[in-house]
Scaffold this active site. Structure first.
Site, short mmCIF file in Angstrom:
data_model
loop_
_atom_site.label_atom_id
_atom_site.label_comp_id
_atom_site.label_asym_id
_atom_site.label_seq_id
_atom_site.Cartn_x
_atom_site.Cartn_y
_atom_site.Cartn_z
N LYS A 19 0.86 -1.28 -0.24
CA LYS A 19 0.20 0.20 0.21
C LYS A 19 0.78 1.79 0.00
O LYS A 19 1.01 2.02 -0.45
CB LYS A 19 -1.38 -0.28 1.15
CG LYS A 19 -1.41 1.55 1.39
CD LYS A 19 -2.52 1.33 2.69
CE LYS A 19 -2.94 2.27 3.26
NZ LYS A 19 -3.80 3.08 2.59
N TRP A 566 -19.05 -6.73 7.03
CA TRP A 566 -17.40 -6.90 6.99
C TRP A 566 -16.43 -6.66 8.51
O TRP A 566 -15.21 -6.35 8.59
CB TRP A 566 -17.68 -5.31 6.67
CG TRP A 566 -17.45 -4.67 5.09
CD1 TRP A 566 -17.43 -5.56 3.77
CD2 TRP A 566 -18.27 -3.31 4.01
NE1 TRP A 566 -18.09 -4.82 2.78
CE2 TRP A 566 -18.48 -3.52 2.98
CE3 TRP A 566 -18.08 -2.59 4.64
CZ2 TRP A 566 -18.74 -2.80 2.15
CZ3 TRP A 566 -18.24 -1.36 3.62
CH2 TRP A 566 -18.38 -1.68 2.35
N CYS A 648 -22.66 0.46 -2.25
CA CYS A 648 -21.59 0.51 -2.68
C CYS A 648 -21.39 -0.04 -4.49
O CYS A 648 -22.71 -0.74 -4.52
CB CYS A 648 -20.09 -0.37 -1.63
SG CYS A 648 -18.92 1.06 -0.53
N HIS A 699 -13.16 6.62 -6.63
CA HIS A 699 -12.36 5.84 -6.30
C HIS A 699 -10.55 5.84 -7.11
O HIS A 699 -10.79 5.67 -7.88
CB HIS A 699 -13.00 4.64 -6.58
CG HIS A 699 -13.56 3.82 -5.80
ND1 HIS A 699 -14.58 4.32 -4.77
CD2 HIS A 699 -12.81 3.22 -4.03
CE1 HIS A 699 -15.68 3.58 -4.40
NE2 HIS A 699 -13.89 2.87 -3.55
#
Length: 765
Positions: A19, A566, A648, A699
């Site tokens: 990341k 989640w 989403c 995004h």
């Protein structure tokens, strides 16, 4: 002797090294070479982590997404990307996120590829695009490079490739071209790839076809037969790999396809093992996924051996053992956790520990249980400890769940009556603007939270810092001219973890990160026991935000289904039961916000669809309890209180009737990447309530133009009356920075005002 292997390993690194390397590269703080060196370092560590296995996977690592990697390996690059200047890395990141490092807002930015959920997981893949001009041309250099590097560490490497039929299944035709018409050309590329792998002394190739657990029509079944009969001349052994579900009516097909071995998801499809052994020809190996690759609970090793030993006697050397699926979906190493409760930690296994479980089971089969007796005894004690723990079971939570009734899930009046009262109360304009909840999480915000957690900052100092950030968010929104404001969520580390920290029955990790997409990682909390609401969780922050403005403030909550989907969820009771406990907990928070004077409350159900069973025949059962859980959460409020929900990236068209049954006053969904394709369903289905089709793809770092957002909303207004349309981004703005957010929202508001002036309700009703 039993053979051990793995289907895939997490990519991000123990401390999210991937990341941070990606984000430094995108900011031009490191070179492309430095990024590739960081990737090699991670891959090397991951291969070493798996060195206890007989075969290690290669090709499961990706800088962004393995499906996107497959598209580039096959030369299937969107034309809008391939025509631009730059090297392969530039094209790769333009397809992934709309922009390469060499790009700026005025140069070479394109629409990023559509992103959606990888089967029923919380991982997002980049959707392959097909049209009549699609042609496949093999470009295997990345995979070849990884194989050569891995062979220096481990003598038996197993390349992992996405199967041709699943690749077509996952993609989208952009012009109506039948995807299966592309199969012949695609198979030529796959045959060439397998030939290239044979030159590298590769013996086994894992070829993933999870489409085999789906409900397939005859055309797709024929495609599978055609593909593998054509590839049977391959010079390497093919391990046909399925996961995420049972084969059911495709079981015979999977067994008969001309490959050297079959991997079965034995955690979910345990009942199919005997049938597979009967059907599988005697020359094929059978790989069993006996360790759950999607959850974090320890495997009951003794119980597993009880049924596995007889299978080993039947199959002998033909038996391979592995996790059920790629370990992409779990954290890397439990040993990294230094703060986790000792008892709870003893119940868990992350990726590294799961591979050790595979190795222990194989050793027990190869050399007898006595060879691992101490490990088996310790495992037995840990399994018993969890089952008997008083921390897991709370009588109060179970009693409350039994009191749920239908009235709790029903609003006092239907939408058409509620909306009149809500419009009178809020006086919102046509095409009202809002955001989805979060605003940029700056370094200052993160440091304040971290300092507070590490006791470097007092509670009073922390609260003052969060209030300052909330005030900044309010002032920025007022300056922009948004109609319904949010407090920005500076106090929230994550939309699930934040709530879990304040509910009973949850545990949390320091380094339990998993990849959601690209550089985006999440740290799912662990639901280990019964869930209860013990105190208000959001009221203080949102009430303070409302005190700073005369505009309506939207309270932000995460819904029960998303809190469930989640999280890593306990597996000792039905998921439905846990979800109802969550619904009651969030219902109490909804009522607390309403009592505090918050008139608009958003209950995010971002993960509603991803919980769907992969087979449509099982959808109704799931949707019945999932929608019921949302309604229990939301529907205890007065008619004047406006309930929003948000979902989403997902395809919603096939469950739109269930979404309508949620009876939220306003629903916001993603539509910008799909160019409003998700709204095609409204040509046939009359959606009764209000909707905010997202016009700003958060995004991507690209800033959408006013004209592009107007065009998207005009498409929406052809299907839904203007008086019921909202204008908003696709999702929360947490991952963006203010330099991107402010101009994007300015454009969004300008688009809304244009639409208000030029599109009357009468024209589109």
């Amino acid at each position: 002797m039993v053979t051990t292997h793995n289907l895939g390993f997490p990519r991000i690194g123990r401390k999210r090294e991937l990341k941070f390397a990606l984000e430094k590269y995108w900011k031009k703080e490191i070179s492309e070479q430095a990024l590739l060196e960081a990737a090699i370092t991670l891959q090397t560590q991951h291969w070493q982590d798996q060195a206890l296995l007989d075969w290690i996977p290669v090709g499961d690592f990706s800088l962004y997404d393995h499906v996107l990697d497959t598209s580039f390996m096959l030369g299937n690059v969107p034309a809008r990307v391939s025509v631009l200047t730059g090297n392969d890395m530039d094209s790769y990141f333009r397809a992934a996120r709309g922009r390469a490092v060499i790009d700026d807002a005025a140069h070479s930015c394109v629409n990023a590829s559509e992103m959606t959920k990888w089967f029923d997981t919380n991982y997002h893949y980049l959707v392959p695009e097909f049209d009549e001009n699609t042609h496949f041309s093999l470009n295997p250099e990345r995979l070849v490079r990884q194989i050569k590097q891995a062979q220096q560490i481990h003598h038996q490497v197993k390349p992992v490739i996405l199967g041709p039929v699943t690749y077509l299944w996952l993609g989208k035709s952009k012009d109506g071209t039948d995807k299966l018409d592309l199969l012949d050309d695609l198979l030529n590329a796959y045959a060439q790839l397998l030939g290239e792998l044979e030159k590298l002394d590769v013996q086994w190739v894992q070829i993933d076809e999870p489409v085999l657990i789906m409900e397939l029509n005859p055309a797709w079944k024929h495609a599978l037969r055609k593909a593998y009969y054509q590839l049977q001349a391959s010079p390497v052994h093919l391990l046909l790999t399925t996961y995420f579900g049972q084969l059911q009516e495709n079981l015979q097909l999977a067994c008969e396809l001309p490959v050297s071995g079959l991997h079965l998801e034995a955690v979910i499809a345990k009942d199919e093992i005997a049938k597979v052994i009967d059907w599988l020809p005697s020359h094929k190996i059978l790989s069993l996924g006996i360790i759950n690759g999607r959850n974090i609970w320890k495997t009951d090793l003794n119980e597993t051996l009880d049924w596995l030993e007889s299978i080993h006697l039947d199959l002998g050397d033909r038996l391979w053992l592995a996790p059920s699926c790629s370990l992409l979906h779990v954290p890397i190493d439990l040993d990294s956790e230094q703060q986790l409760d000792v008892d709870i930690q003893s119940w868990l296994a992350f990726a590294v520990q799961k591979l050790h479980e595979v190795a222990v089971l194989a050793k027990a089969l190869n050399h007898g249980r006595s060879s691992v007796a101490e490990i088996l005894d310790e495992n037995k004690a840990d399994i018993a400890s969890r089952k008997q723990s008083d921390r897991v079971h709370q009588a109060v939570a179970k009693a409350r769940a039994k009191e749920i009734n239908e009235a709790m899930g029903t609003r006092r009046s239907p939408y058409h009556q509620r909306t009149i009262l809500q419009q009178k109360k809020f006086q919102l304009p046509l095409f009202p603007t809002t955001t989805i909840g979060s605003f940029p999480q700056t370094q200052e915000i993160r440091k304040a939270r971290q300092d507070f957690r590490q006791h470097k900052r007092s509670e009073q100092e922390y609260r003052l810092a969060m209030r300052k950030e909330i005030e900044t968010c309010i002032r920025e929104q007022e300056a922009l001219g948004l109609d319904v404001l949010v407090h920005g969520e500076p106090e929230r580390n994550d939309m699930v973890e934040y709530f879990g920290e304040q509910l009973s029955g949850y545990a949390f990790t320091e380094f339990g990160w998993v990849q959601s997409y690209g550089s985006r990682c999440v740290k799912p909390p662990i639901i280990y026991g019964d869930v209860l609401h013990t105190k208000p969780m959001t009221v203080e922050w949102i009430q303070y935000a409302q005190s700073l403005t005369q505009k309506p403030m939207k309270g932000m909550l995460t819904g029960p289904v998303t809190l469930l989907n989640w999280s890593f969820v306990r597996d000792d009771q039905p998921r439905e039961d846990t979800c109802m406990q969550l619904a009651l907990a969030i219902r109490e928070e909804v009522l607390a916000l309403e009592k505090a004077g918050i008139g608009i409350i958003q209950i995010d159900e971002a993960a509603l669809r991803e919980g769907l069973p992969l087979r449509k025949s099982q959808w109704k059962t799931y949707l019945d309890w999932a929608i019921r859980a949302f309604r229990i959460t939301a529907n205890g409020v007065a008619d004047e209180t406006q309930i929003h929900t948000h979902m989403c990236y997902s395809e919603f068209n096939d469950i739109i009737e269930a979404i309508a049954q949620m009876d939220a006053d306003v629903i916001t969904i993603e539509t910008s990447r799909s160019d409003m394709e998700l709204l095609d369903v409204f040509d046939q289905f009359h959606y009764p309530n209000e909707m905010g089709p997202g016009v700003y793809d958060i995004h991507s770092p690209n800033i959408p133009s006013v004209d592009s957002m107007i065009a998207l909303m005009q498409k929406a207004a052809q299907r839904i009356p203007a008086r019921r349309l909202w204008v908003n981004p696709d999702c929360g703005l947490k991952t963006r920075n203010w330099e991107e957010v402010k101009p994007a929202l300015e454009n969004m508001i300008a688009a809304s005002r244009y639409l208000s002036r030029n599109l009357s309700a009468a024209k589109v009703s």
